[in-house]
Scaffold this motif. Structure first.
Motif, mmCIF file in Angstrom:
data_model
loop_
_atom_site.group_PDB
_atom_site.id
_atom_site.type_symbol
_atom_site.label_atom_id
_atom_site.label_comp_id
_atom_site.label_asym_id
_atom_site.label_seq_id
_atom_site.Cartn_x
_atom_site.Cartn_y
_atom_site.Cartn_z
ATOM 1 N N ARG A 274 11.665 -13.001 5.182
ATOM 2 C CA ARG A 274 10.952 -12.096 4.799
ATOM 3 C C ARG A 274 10.034 -12.250 3.634
ATOM 4 N NH1 ARG A 274 13.349 -7.270 3.572
ATOM 5 N NH2 ARG A 274 15.481 -7.457 4.168
ATOM 6 N N THR B 149 9.392 -5.981 2.497
ATOM 7 C CA THR B 149 10.428 -5.039 2.834
ATOM 8 C C THR B 149 10.589 -5.323 4.421
ATOM 9 O OG1 THR B 149 8.659 -3.489 3.055
ATOM 10 C CG2 THR B 149 9.811 -3.571 0.831
ATOM 11 N N GLN B 150 11.386 -4.541 4.846
ATOM 12 C CA GLN B 150 11.585 -4.617 6.585
ATOM 13 C C GLN B 150 10.184 -3.784 7.038
ATOM 14 O OE1 GLN B 150 15.358 -2.649 7.034
ATOM 15 N NE2 GLN B 150 16.296 -4.387 7.230
ATOM 16 N N GLU B 151 9.765 -2.651 6.329
ATOM 17 C CA GLU B 151 8.639 -2.104 7.041
ATOM 18 C C GLU B 151 7.496 -2.944 6.886
ATOM 19 O OE1 GLU B 151 11.177 -1.037 4.471
ATOM 20 O OE2 GLU B 151 11.925 0.606 5.563
ATOM 21 N N GLN B 152 7.365 -3.685 5.595
ATOM 22 C CA GLN B 152 6.078 -4.522 5.571
ATOM 23 C C GLN B 152 6.097 -5.436 6.658
ATOM 24 O OE1 GLN B 152 6.859 -5.534 1.610
ATOM 25 N NE2 GLN B 152 5.247 -4.211 0.478
ATOM 26 N N ALA C 97 7.556 -5.590 9.664
ATOM 27 C CA ALA C 97 7.395 -4.907 10.784
ATOM 28 C C ALA C 97 5.972 -4.650 11.050
ATOM 29 C CB ALA C 97 8.112 -3.377 10.893
ATOM 30 N N GLU C 98 5.264 -4.060 10.044
ATOM 31 C CA GLU C 98 3.904 -3.701 10.188
ATOM 32 C C GLU C 98 3.156 -5.084 10.334
ATOM 33 O OE1 GLU C 98 0.358 -1.520 7.332
ATOM 34 O OE2 GLU C 98 2.393 -1.161 7.068
ATOM 35 N N SER D 164 8.377 -2.533 15.539
ATOM 36 C CA SER D 164 9.044 -1.501 15.018
ATOM 37 C C SER D 164 9.921 -1.859 14.030
ATOM 38 C CB SER D 164 9.758 -0.442 15.956
ATOM 39 O OG SER D 164 11.044 -1.204 16.481
ATOM 40 N N VAL D 165 10.128 -1.218 12.750
ATOM 41 C CA VAL D 165 10.722 -1.660 11.939
ATOM 42 C C VAL D 165 12.388 -1.731 12.449
ATOM 43 C CG1 VAL D 165 11.642 0.849 11.120
ATOM 44 C CG2 VAL D 165 11.771 -0.974 9.462
ATOM 45 N N ARG E 206 15.184 -4.426 11.701
ATOM 46 C CA ARG E 206 16.570 -4.051 11.480
ATOM 47 C C ARG E 206 17.678 -4.596 12.242
ATOM 48 N NH1 ARG E 206 14.869 1.933 9.659
ATOM 49 N NH2 ARG E 206 14.169 1.256 7.444
#
Length: 60
Positions: free
Chosen positions: A5, A9-12, A14-15, A20-21, A25
């Motif tokens: 990564r 972050t996981q969210e970043q 995923a985007e 999807s996050v 995960r």
């Protein structure tokens, strides 16, 4: 996968990968994902097309 990564972050991730996050995960917990999702994540992390690192050790 956390190491791939690169501080995201996981969210970043995923985007950036358009997944999807939950997929990110799931992979970090050792789960599986479809090949298109994996390729998108590699693109999002900026690692697609990199040469694998050489392993150390082994028989000489």
């Amino acid at each position: 996968m956390k190491a791939l990564r690169g501080g995201m972050t996981q969210e970043q991730l995923a985007e950036a990968a358009a997944v999807s996050v939950g997929v990110v995960r799931k992979l970090e917990r050792g789960g599986t994902a479809s090949l298109p999702s994996l390729l998108s994540i590699a693109d999002g992390a900026g690692v697609r097309g990199r040469r694998p690192r050489k392993r150390c050790g082994g028989a000489a």
